[in-house]
Structure formats: structure tokens, C-alpha cells
Design a protein around this motif. Structure first.
Motif, PDB file in Angstrom:
ATOM      1  N   LEU A  90       0.637  -1.155   0.190  1.00  0.00           N
ATOM      2  CA  LEU A  90       0.050  -0.005   0.078  1.00  0.00           C
ATOM      3  C   LEU A  90       0.861   1.045  -0.012  1.00  0.00           C
ATOM      4  CD1 LEU A  90      -3.154  -0.780   2.322  1.00  0.00           C
ATOM      5  CD2 LEU A  90      -3.176  -0.506  -0.348  1.00  0.00           C
ATOM      6  N   PRO A  91       1.913   1.491   0.718  1.00  0.00           N
ATOM      7  CA  PRO A  91       2.451   2.678   0.955  1.00  0.00           C
ATOM      8  C   PRO A  91       3.435   2.937  -0.129  1.00  0.00           C
ATOM      9  CG  PRO A  91       3.424   1.264   2.368  1.00  0.00           C
ATOM     10  CD  PRO A  91       1.981   0.469   1.922  1.00  0.00           C
ATOM     11  N   GLU A  92       3.780   1.988  -0.974  1.00  0.00           N
ATOM     12  CA  GLU A  92       4.730   1.859  -2.007  1.00  0.00           C
ATOM     13  C   GLU A  92       4.201   2.254  -3.294  1.00  0.00           C
ATOM     14  OE1 GLU A  92       6.544  -2.135  -2.080  1.00  0.00           O
ATOM     15  OE2 GLU A  92       7.970  -1.440  -0.448  1.00  0.00           O
ATOM     16  N   SER A  93       2.778   2.040  -3.107  1.00  0.00           N
ATOM     17  CA  SER A  93       1.827   2.051  -4.383  1.00  0.00           C
ATOM     18  C   SER A  93       1.749   3.297  -4.927  1.00  0.00           C
ATOM     19  CB  SER A  93       0.651   1.172  -4.506  1.00  0.00           C
ATOM     20  OG  SER A  93      -0.290   1.772  -3.522  1.00  0.00           O
ATOM     21  N   GLY A  94       1.541   4.244  -3.968  1.00  0.00           N
ATOM     22  CA  GLY A  94       0.835   5.616  -4.483  1.00  0.00           C
ATOM     23  C   GLY A  94      -0.370   5.567  -4.846  1.00  0.00           C
ATOM     24  N   LEU A  95      -1.196   4.744  -4.558  1.00  0.00           N
ATOM     25  CA  LEU A  95      -2.553   4.608  -4.788  1.00  0.00           C
ATOM     26  C   LEU A  95      -3.325   5.009  -3.147  1.00  0.00           C
ATOM     27  CD1 LEU A  95      -3.007   1.489  -6.386  1.00  0.00           C
ATOM     28  CD2 LEU A  95      -2.783   3.611  -7.449  1.00  0.00           C
ATOM     29  N   PHE A  96      -4.752   5.263  -3.323  1.00  0.00           N
ATOM     30  CA  PHE A  96      -5.208   5.836  -2.176  1.00  0.00           C
ATOM     31  C   PHE A  96      -6.570   4.718  -1.700  1.00  0.00           C
ATOM     32  CE2 PHE A  96      -3.493   9.600  -3.869  1.00  0.00           C
ATOM     33  CZ  PHE A  96      -2.806  10.251  -2.815  1.00  0.00           C
ATOM     34  N   ILE A  97      -6.841   4.571  -0.777  1.00  0.00           N
ATOM     35  CA  ILE A  97      -7.981   3.838  -0.376  1.00  0.00           C
ATOM     36  C   ILE A  97      -9.380   4.647  -0.392  1.00  0.00           C
ATOM     37  CG2 ILE A  97      -9.369   2.443   1.564  1.00  0.00           C
ATOM     38  CD1 ILE A  97      -6.570   1.762   2.620  1.00  0.00           C
ATOM     39  N   ILE A  98     -10.155   4.478  -1.064  1.00  0.00           N
ATOM     40  CA  ILE A  98     -11.458   5.225  -1.225  1.00  0.00           C
ATOM     41  C   ILE A  98     -12.501   4.777  -0.791  1.00  0.00           C
ATOM     42  CG2 ILE A  98     -10.155   6.391  -3.196  1.00  0.00           C
ATOM     43  CD1 ILE A  98     -12.349   4.765  -5.127  1.00  0.00           C
ATOM     44  N   ALA A  99     -12.692   3.421  -0.298  1.00  0.00           N
ATOM     45  CA  ALA A  99     -13.813   2.668   0.185  1.00  0.00           C
ATOM     46  C   ALA A  99     -13.335   1.648   0.845  1.00  0.00           C
ATOM     47  CB  ALA A  99     -14.861   2.654  -0.892  1.00  0.00           C
ATOM     48  N   LEU A 197      -8.847   0.689  -4.190  1.00  0.00           N
ATOM     49  CA  LEU A 197      -7.841   1.553  -4.321  1.00  0.00           C
ATOM     50  C   LEU A 197      -7.990   2.330  -5.648  1.00  0.00           C
ATOM     51  CD1 LEU A 197      -4.766  -1.005  -3.601  1.00  0.00           C
ATOM     52  CD2 LEU A 197      -5.956   0.570  -2.271  1.00  0.00           C
ATOM     53  N   ALA A 198      -7.517   3.549  -5.709  1.00  0.00           N
ATOM     54  CA  ALA A 198      -7.564   4.533  -6.880  1.00  0.00           C
ATOM     55  C   ALA A 198      -6.449   5.152  -6.847  1.00  0.00           C
ATOM     56  CB  ALA A 198      -8.889   5.200  -6.868  1.00  0.00           C
ATOM     57  N   ARG A 199      -6.175   5.733  -7.992  1.00  0.00           N
ATOM     58  CA  ARG A 199      -5.152   6.809  -8.237  1.00  0.00           C
ATOM     59  C   ARG A 199      -5.327   8.178  -7.724  1.00  0.00           C
ATOM     60  NH1 ARG A 199      -5.815   4.299 -12.992  1.00  0.00           N
ATOM     61  NH2 ARG A 199      -7.108   6.205 -14.080  1.00  0.00           N
ATOM     62  N   GLU A 200      -6.452   8.555  -7.352  1.00  0.00           N
ATOM     63  CA  GLU A 200      -6.706   9.871  -6.813  1.00  0.00           C
ATOM     64  C   GLU A 200      -7.492   9.412  -5.471  1.00  0.00           C
ATOM     65  OE1 GLU A 200      -5.708  12.662  -7.704  1.00  0.00           O
ATOM     66  OE2 GLU A 200      -4.713  11.763  -9.548  1.00  0.00           O
ATOM     67  N   ALA A 201      -7.228  10.487  -4.339  1.00  0.00           N
ATOM     68  CA  ALA A 201      -7.907  10.301  -3.213  1.00  0.00           C
ATOM     69  C   ALA A 201      -9.242  10.632  -3.517  1.00  0.00           C
ATOM     70  CB  ALA A 201      -7.375  11.195  -2.150  1.00  0.00           C
ATOM     71  N   ALA A 202     -10.478  10.173  -2.704  1.00  0.00           N
ATOM     72  CA  ALA A 202     -11.754  10.296  -2.741  1.00  0.00           C
ATOM     73  C   ALA A 202     -12.052  11.786  -1.947  1.00  0.00           C
ATOM     74  CB  ALA A 202     -12.613   9.241  -2.023  1.00  0.00           C
ATOM     75  N   PRO A 203     -13.071  12.489  -2.380  1.00  0.00           N
ATOM     76  CA  PRO A 203     -13.199  13.557  -1.637  1.00  0.00           C
ATOM     77  C   PRO A 203     -13.833  13.311  -0.144  1.00  0.00           C
ATOM     78  CG  PRO A 203     -14.751  13.519  -3.789  1.00  0.00           C
ATOM     79  CD  PRO A 203     -13.664  12.284  -3.478  1.00  0.00           C
ATOM     80  N   LEU A 204     -13.433  14.272   0.877  1.00  0.00           N
ATOM     81  CA  LEU A 204     -13.559  13.927   2.192  1.00  0.00           C
ATOM     82  C   LEU A 204     -15.134  13.495   2.379  1.00  0.00           C
ATOM     83  CD1 LEU A 204     -11.274  16.266   4.260  1.00  0.00           C
ATOM     84  CD2 LEU A 204     -10.876  13.824   3.527  1.00  0.00           C
ATOM     85  N   PRO A 205     -15.776  12.596   3.214  1.00  0.00           N
ATOM     86  CA  PRO A 205     -17.015  12.344   3.390  1.00  0.00           C
ATOM     87  C   PRO A 205     -17.554  13.611   4.072  1.00  0.00           C
ATOM     88  CG  PRO A 205     -15.648  10.433   4.274  1.00  0.00           C
ATOM     89  CD  PRO A 205     -14.790  11.560   3.899  1.00  0.00           C
ATOM     90  N   ASP A 206     -19.084  13.760   3.735  1.00  0.00           N
ATOM     91  CA  ASP A 206     -19.676  14.750   4.322  1.00  0.00           C
ATOM     92  C   ASP A 206     -19.836  14.943   5.542  1.00  0.00           C
ATOM     93  OD1 ASP A 206     -20.318  15.391   1.455  1.00  0.00           O
ATOM     94  OD2 ASP A 206     -22.163  14.397   1.448  1.00  0.00           O
ATOM     95  N   ALA A 207     -19.805  16.013   6.267  1.00  0.00           N
ATOM     96  CA  ALA A 207     -20.068  16.245   7.711  1.00  0.00           C
ATOM     97  C   ALA A 207     -21.190  15.287   8.179  1.00  0.00           C
ATOM     98  CB  ALA A 207     -20.438  17.658   8.088  1.00  0.00           C
ATOM     99  N   GLY A 208     -21.142  14.528   9.200  1.00  0.00           N
ATOM    100  CA  GLY A 208     -22.016  13.660   9.805  1.00  0.00           C
ATOM    101  C   GLY A 208     -21.844  12.183   9.416  1.00  0.00           C
ATOM    102  N   VAL A 209     -20.907  12.063   8.441  1.00  0.00           N
ATOM    103  CA  VAL A 209     -20.800  10.690   7.821  1.00  0.00           C
ATOM    104  C   VAL A 209     -19.654  10.203   8.867  1.00  0.00           C
ATOM    105  CG1 VAL A 209     -20.266   9.060   5.993  1.00  0.00           C
ATOM    106  CG2 VAL A 209     -21.800  10.960   5.513  1.00  0.00           C
ATOM    107  N   LEU A 210     -19.711   8.849   9.321  1.00  0.00           N
ATOM    108  CA  LEU A 210     -18.773   8.335   9.878  1.00  0.00           C
ATOM    109  C   LEU A 210     -17.556   7.923   9.090  1.00  0.00           C
ATOM    110  CD1 LEU A 210     -17.764   7.475  13.054  1.00  0.00           C
ATOM    111  CD2 LEU A 210     -18.690   5.015  12.302  1.00  0.00           C
ATOM    112  N   ALA A 211     -16.282   8.268   9.293  1.00  0.00           N
ATOM    113  CA  ALA A 211     -15.198   8.113   8.378  1.00  0.00           C
ATOM    114  C   ALA A 211     -14.049   7.241   8.900  1.00  0.00           C
ATOM    115  CB  ALA A 211     -14.596   9.501   8.012  1.00  0.00           C
TER     116      ALA A 211
END
Length: 298
Positions: A90-99, A197-211
Motif C-alpha cells: 500500500l505505501p509503495e503503490s502511490g494509490l489511495f483507499i477510497i472505500a 484503491l484508486a489513483r486519486e484520493a476520494a473527496p472527504l466524506p460529508d459532515a455527519g458521515v462516520l469516516a
């Protein structure tokens, strides 16, 4: 030489061609068609073009190279803990966890003849570990294979009624095997957690959504380094749900850690905790902040 059994090759070729024709709709997974990772892709993205990959590295590289939009990778199992190598990759990949996604693993015993004809059963080592008690009671010899679905394809290809496979019901359907028994896992809670995993990070979850937020960091080689690094999470009331250490590059001087916390990186309490973490570590890499789909409670 093919990396898949012959019975799986035709499916792999067709699925790969579909994914190559529409990379934006493709989602990579590790294993042969019918693997639990394939099942996870179908549950998460019913309209996607699943792309089978021989290894985790291949699935990650497919995303890095733009051959697919995302990858679905198993990260831990409720019976056998973390999936080997993922925390290094994971840290070597440069990818982001989005879900994240949870799959209830219901192993099936399958073959080409009758259950009483079985003398051996083949599957991935983790799957065999999850059905160890049931297989022992049946008096069948477990034999390790590199993938659950590939094991099913191998059994279908040989036609040997004395050898069965432990795999998903989807694998039995794809390769035309008879399911002798369903749900043969030793524990009812047998569940695997997957991350997307994706190349770009996902938008931060909306307020009130457990993250959830996942990260890697390396502590300094000083006494109480880990204690000092994590102190900010305690004082700011942040729940650390996972903390695992590993040594990289042959160095035993200081450990690297993979951690997960409940909270978003824009939460004021998390911001303060992360500032303290960065002060006491060599580096911190946030791998992703994404919606929490299963609340972490005791």
C-alpha cells in the motif's frame, strides 16, 4: 506457461478483453474468475468490467498504469487476520483507499463426482485454515493451492473425482462443479474486509458521515517513540482501530506502522492528533479517508 488453470483461461481472456476495451469501467482484482475478490467487485460495482490479475502487485500495477480505474483488494479476515504483503504494498503503490467493503465468506466444498469419493481438497492456505475443523471431520487431506477459484478451475479441468476444492459458490457456477456442502467455514463470523484503491484520493466524506482514515508512519529511534506518537489520539478522543508494525529494508532500528482511526482528516480533533503524530515521527503518509461502512464497536 499460463498462470491460470486451462478452465479459467477462457474466462480470463474474455474478461481482460472487456476491461481493456473500457478501462474507465474496469476494476482489478487478484485471483481467477470466481475468487472472493471477484465476488466483492460484483457486489460493489455491478456494472463494472472485472479484470482478473494473478497477483496483488499485478492488480495494483493495472491501476497505476491506467488499465483500470480501481482495484478491490482484501486487507484482513476475521479468522486469519491481515492478508500478507498488503501493508507493504500500500505505501509503495502511490494509490489511495477510497472505500471499504465487507464480504461474508461462505466456503463451499465442491467437486466433479460425489462427496464420499473425495480424498483430497485443494484451496488457498487461508481458505483451508478457515475450514480446518470441518475438513478434518470429513477425513479429507487438505492441499494448498495458490487461489480458491483457480483451485475450482483445476478440479473441473482434471475431472478427478477424488480431488475437490474449497471455493465460492460463484466459482462452482463458473466452472460447472457440484456443490457438496455450503458454509463449511469453522466460524459463523468469517468475513473478509476489502478496500478499494484508486489513483486519486476520494473527496472527504460529508459532515455527519462516520469516516475511517488509514495511514502509514515511521517512528523515530528514541525511547517511548510510539507512546509519544500516539498520545495525541488519546488526548483528543480518537479511536485507533488498527495498529500493525513491520520492518522494512532489513533495518531493525525503527519500525514502520500501518494504522487506522475513526474520523476524517478534517475533523478538528483528528487535525490536532495528526499534528502531534507528525511531530514525533519521521514521516506520515495518509493513504485515504473514506466512509466507514461497519461501525467499530466492541
Amino acid at each position: 506457461m499460463s498462470s491460470y488453470p486451462l478452465r479459467a483461461e477462457a474466462l480470463v481472456t474474455a474478461m481482460t478483453a472487456r476491461a481493456d476495451a473500457a478501462p474507465a469501467a474496469a476494476v482489478a482484482f487478484q485471483g481467477a474468475p470466481g475468487a472472493y475478490s471477484h465476488q466483492a467487485v460484483r457486489e460493489l460495482f455491478p456494472e463494472a468490467a472485472p479484470l482478473p490479475c494473478v497477483s496483488f502487485e499485478d492488480a495494483i500495477e493495472a491501476v497505476q498504469a491506467g488499465r483500470c480505474d480501481r482495484a478491490v483488494i482484501p486487507i484482513e479476515n476475521s479468522l486469519h487476520g491481515r492478508v500478507a504483503d498488503i501493508h507493504f504494498l500500500l505505501p509503495e503503490s502511490g494509490l489511495f483507499i477510497i472505500a471499504e467493503h465487507f464480504v461474508r465468506i461462505r466456503h463451499c466444498l465442491m467437486g466433479v463426482g460425489r462427496q464420499d469419493m473425495l480424498r483430497q481438497v485443494i484451496s488457498h492456505p487461508q481458505a483451508l485454515g478457515q475450514v480446518r475443523g470441518r475438513i478434518r471431520k470429513l477425513g479429507i487431506e487438505p492441499v494448498q493451492y495458490f487461489d480458491t477459484a483457480a483451485a475450482a478451475a483445476h478440479v473441473a479441468g482434471t475431472g478427478d473425482a477424488s480431488v475437490g476444492a474449497v471455493a465460492s459458490k460463484l466459482a462452482a457456477e463458473l466452472y460447472g462443479l457440484t456443490v457438496f456442502a455450503e458454509g463449511i467455514e469453522d466460524a459463523d463470523h468469517n468475513t473478509t474486509r476489502f478496500v478499494v484503491l484508486a489513483r486519486e484520493a476520494a473527496p472527504l466524506p460529508d459532515a455527519g458521515v462516520l469516516a475511517m482514515t488509514s495511514m502509514n508512519f515511521e517512528v523515530r529511534n528514541v525511547p517511548a517513540a510510539l507512546f509519544k506518537s500516539l498520545g495525541g489520539f488519546a488526548t483528543n478522543g480518537i479511536n485507533i482501530t488498527k495498529l500493525e508494525s513491520y520492518i522494512r529494508d532489513g533495518s531493525f532500528a525503527a519500525a514502520e506502522f500501518y494504522a487506522e482511526i475513526v474520523g476524517s482528516t478534517d475533523d478538528p480533533a483528528v487535525v490536532l492528533a495528526m499534528e502531534e503524530l507528525r511531530f514525533h515521527t519521521k514521516w506520515v503518509k495518509v493513504i485515504g479517508t473514506y466512509p466507514c461502512v461497519r461501525e467499530r464497536t466492541a
